[in-house]
Design an enzyme around this catalytic site. Structure first.
Site, PDB file in Angstrom:
ATOM      1  N   GLY A  11     -46.990  27.575 107.080  1.00 10.00           N
ATOM      2  CA  GLY A  11     -45.698  27.557 106.321  1.00 10.00           C
ATOM      3  C   GLY A  11     -45.559  26.278 105.394  1.00 10.00           C
ATOM      4  O   GLY A  11     -44.563  25.914 105.191  1.00 10.00           O
ATOM      5  N   ASN A  13     -45.989  25.995 102.137  1.00 12.94           N
ATOM      6  CA  ASN A  13     -45.238  26.527 101.014  1.00 12.94           C
ATOM      7  C   ASN A  13     -43.817  26.899 101.442  1.00 12.94           C
ATOM      8  O   ASN A  13     -42.977  26.560 100.617  1.00 12.94           O
ATOM      9  CB  ASN A  13     -45.902  27.911 100.446  1.00 12.94           C
ATOM     10  CG  ASN A  13     -47.293  27.550  99.605  1.00 12.94           C
ATOM     11  OD1 ASN A  13     -46.966  26.889  98.524  1.00 12.94           O
ATOM     12  ND2 ASN A  13     -48.395  27.785 100.140  1.00 12.94           N
ATOM     13  N   HIS A 108     -50.866  33.587  96.077  1.00 13.05           N
ATOM     14  CA  HIS A 108     -51.955  33.721  96.217  1.00 13.05           C
ATOM     15  C   HIS A 108     -52.746  32.568  95.594  1.00 13.05           C
ATOM     16  O   HIS A 108     -52.525  32.255  94.498  1.00 13.05           O
ATOM     17  CB  HIS A 108     -52.443  35.158  95.511  1.00 13.05           C
ATOM     18  CG  HIS A 108     -53.874  35.558  96.093  1.00 13.05           C
ATOM     19  ND1 HIS A 108     -54.242  36.054  97.434  1.00 13.05           N
ATOM     20  CD2 HIS A 108     -54.969  35.622  95.425  1.00 13.05           C
ATOM     21  CE1 HIS A 108     -55.347  36.393  97.433  1.00 13.05           C
ATOM     22  NE2 HIS A 108     -56.024  35.994  96.230  1.00 13.05           N
TER      23      HIS A 108
END
Ligand code: GRF
Length: 199
Positions: A11, A13, A108
């Site tokens: 996590g 991001n 992505h």
């Protein structure tokens, strides 16, 4: 705006976005984290940060419909406005995607539509990019629809490939850019500078 996160691993991001909220660079409140992985760094970070953390998976809910209902209930209870996928390794149920249509974002690690789709995740993306001899790659933030990596693109950034780049080095460089891109894109959505479709 209230943010709800889905994350399966580190996590990083998610952590970058939460830190930006706390630093008032994003005018939004992180209200919950859901993970399918009870051991994830994401859940641990949420607990340490005082953000409600939920392990919801096939272990807690063996039936897909029950799992989707549980996720929807938690999102609803906390009044989530924007769902942020941050390294979430499961496909969201169709009911959840419908309920939060145009309000689910994902990041992505490639320049979509290149190197996206089912089975294209993590190191596999960078491996394919290097094997194809690309000269640049990047990251993409997009809206989530019912398929893998096919929703409308909201923002992209480019990363140059260096001679002798390894998967590890490239992945690390792309991920640093992901943090910046995801924070600025979520900030833009929250500030109304990036306008999401309404219906
Ligand atoms: C990121 O590289 C993102 O592009 C992909 O999954 C990875 C998650 O990393 N969807 P982290 O959990 O945010 O560190």
């Amino acid at each position: 705006m209230k943010l709800g996160f889905f994350a399966s691993h580190n996590g990083s991001n998610m952590q970058a976005i939460i830190a930006a909220c706390r630093a008032h660079r994003i005018a939004a409140e992180p209200v919950l984290v859901i993970s399918n992985n009870p051991e994830s760094g994401a859940l641990q970070y949420a607990r340490e940060s005082g953000i409600p953390a939920y392990h919801l998976s096939r272990v807690t809910h063996p039936e897909a419909a029950a799992l989707e209902q549980a996720s929807l209930r938690v999102l609803d209870e906390h009044g989530v406005d924007l769902v942020i996928l941050a390294g979430f390794m499961r496909k969201l149920g169709p009911g959840l995607v419908r309920t939060y249509q145009h309000r689910i974002v994902n990041i992505h690690p490639s320049l979509l539509p290149a190197y996206g789709g089912r089975g294209m995740y993590g190191k596999k993306v960078h491996q394919a990019v290097l094997a194809a001899g690309e000269r640049e790659t990047g990251a993409t933030v997009h809206l989530v629809d019912k398929d893998y990596d096919t929703g409308p693109v909201l923002a992209q950034c480019r990363v140059k490939i260096r001679p002798g780049d390894t998967i590890k080095h490239l992945a690390a460089r792309v991920q640093r850019q992901e943090h910046r891109l995801y924070v600025s894109t979520v900030a833009g959505i929250v500030a109304g500078e990036i306008v999401l479709p309404v219906d």
